[in-house]
Design an enzyme around this catalytic site. Structure first.
Site, PDB file in Angstrom:
ATOM      1  CB  ILE A  94      57.457  40.697  44.423  1.00  0.00           C
ATOM      2  CG1 ILE A  94      56.667  41.787  44.279  1.00  0.00           C
ATOM      3  CG2 ILE A  94      58.473  40.520  43.509  1.00  0.00           C
ATOM      4  CD1 ILE A  94      57.249  42.872  44.631  1.00  0.00           C
ATOM      5  CG  ASN A 109      51.017  41.332  36.811  1.00  0.00           C
ATOM      6  OD1 ASN A 109      50.113  40.934  37.554  1.00  0.00           O
ATOM      7  ND2 ASN A 109      51.790  42.235  37.066  1.00  0.00           N
ATOM      8  CG  HIS A 111      50.747  47.476  36.994  1.00  0.00           C
ATOM      9  ND1 HIS A 111      50.906  47.123  38.228  1.00  0.00           N
ATOM     10  CD2 HIS A 111      50.673  48.683  36.821  1.00  0.00           C
ATOM     11  CE1 HIS A 111      51.276  48.239  38.948  1.00  0.00           C
ATOM     12  NE2 HIS A 111      51.386  49.382  38.180  1.00  0.00           N
TER      13      HIS A 111
HETATM   14  C1  GAR Z   1      43.403  44.671  39.857  1.00  0.00           C
HETATM   15  O1  GAR Z   1      43.278  45.920  39.462  1.00  0.00           O
HETATM   16  C2  GAR Z   1      44.784  44.166  39.449  1.00  0.00           C
HETATM   17  O2  GAR Z   1      45.226  45.085  38.252  1.00  0.00           O
HETATM   18  C3  GAR Z   1      45.646  45.078  40.535  1.00  0.00           C
HETATM   19  O3  GAR Z   1      45.044  44.318  41.792  1.00  0.00           O
HETATM   20  C4  GAR Z   1      43.581  44.343  41.445  1.00  0.00           C
HETATM   21  C5  GAR Z   1      43.024  43.321  41.750  1.00  0.00           C
HETATM   22  O4  GAR Z   1      41.640  42.954  41.698  1.00  0.00           O
HETATM   23  N1  GAR Z   1      46.973  44.336  40.578  1.00  0.00           N
HETATM   24  C6  GAR Z   1      48.235  44.834  41.001  1.00  0.00           C
HETATM   25  O5  GAR Z   1      48.207  45.974  41.440  1.00  0.00           O
HETATM   26  C7  GAR Z   1      49.427  44.090  40.849  1.00  0.00           C
HETATM   27  N2  GAR Z   1      50.660  44.775  40.627  1.00  0.00           N
HETATM   28  P1  GAR Z   1      40.975  41.694  41.444  1.00  0.00           P
HETATM   29  O6  GAR Z   1      41.277  40.757  42.625  1.00  0.00           O
HETATM   30  O7  GAR Z   1      39.598  42.013  41.562  1.00  0.00           O
HETATM   31  O8  GAR Z   1      41.192  40.826  40.233  1.00  0.00           O
END
Ligand code: GAR
Length: 209
Positions: A94, A109, A111
């Site tokens: 964060i 971002n 989410h």
């Molecule tokens: C994704 O699902 C993203 O939306 C989430 O983490 C994952 C990352 O995957 N982000 C969050 O939860 C942020 N609050 P990635 O590294 O394969 O893109």
């Protein structure tokens, strides 16, 4: 002028990959991924960036000693690389109010839920999908939003709904949300930003021509 994009990552980087692919195929107009910053050493996302010949940097809070030093280092890299847009793509740290105020409406971002459901502190990665399944919602999805000082609280740019199916596990649901929503709406939002088509008024983002 073409916008220079930095992508901040912490893990596998499938959203980064979606952005790299979208730039290659021309879905991202007027933007170039110019820098990838990871806050985790050896994150697989760094390999994806290297394979696409994108400059990478690793910034470790533990090594720098404080949140302030960590953010100052990121800010200096963003400024050295003349970055216009900062994309948080699975970035699991964060950022402080000082940081977000430095880049008003210049950080976005992705989410993995339909904000304002299942968001804010503690809701990240697989936890988001666990919470959605525990609540028994029938529809979830993903949101791309501007980043401000409130975690997951900035203006919503794009959202896409995804169906929850009988027998879903958090892992199965996470994958469906990525494939059907995140990997599409994140590149689309980046492209809109790079074309100066996002206008914010009264907490609402309007998409211009
Ligand atoms: C994704 O699902 C993203 O939306 C989430 O983490 C994952 C990352 O995957 N982000 C969050 O939860 C942020 N609050 P990635 O590294 O394969 O893109």
């Amino acid at each position: 002028m073409e916008k220079r994009i930095a992508v901040l990552v912490s893990g596998g980087g499938t959203n980064l990959q979606a952005l790299i692919d979208a730039e290659k195929s021309g879905i991202i107009k007027n933007g170039k991924i110019s820098l990838v910053i990871s806050n985790v050493a050896g994150a697989y996302a760094l390999e994806r960036a290297a394979r696409a010949s994108i400059k990478t940097e690793t910034v470790l809070k533990k090594e720098l000693g404080s949140q302030q030093a960590f953010e100052e280092k990121i800010i200096s890299l963003l400024s050295e690389n003349k970055i216009d847009l900062i994309v948080l793509a699975g970035f699991m740290s964060i950022l402080s109010e000082d940081f977000t105020r430095t880049y008003p409406h210049r950080i976005i971002n992705v989410h993995p839920s339909l904000i304002p459901s299942f968001c804010g502190k503690g809701f990240y990665g697989l936890h988001v999908h666990e919470a959605a399944l525990a609540k028994g919602v029938k529809v979830t999805g993903a949101t791309v939003h501007f980043v401000n000082e409130i975690p997951d609280g900035g203006e919503i740019i794009l959202q896409k709904a995804v169906e929850i199916k009988e027998g879903d596990t958090p892992e199965v649901l996470q994958k469906r949300v990525m494939v059907e929503a995140e990997w599409n709406i994140l590149p689309e939002a980046v492209s809109l930003f790079c074309q100066d088509r996002l206008k914010t008024e009264n907490n609402t983002v309007h998409i211009g021509e």
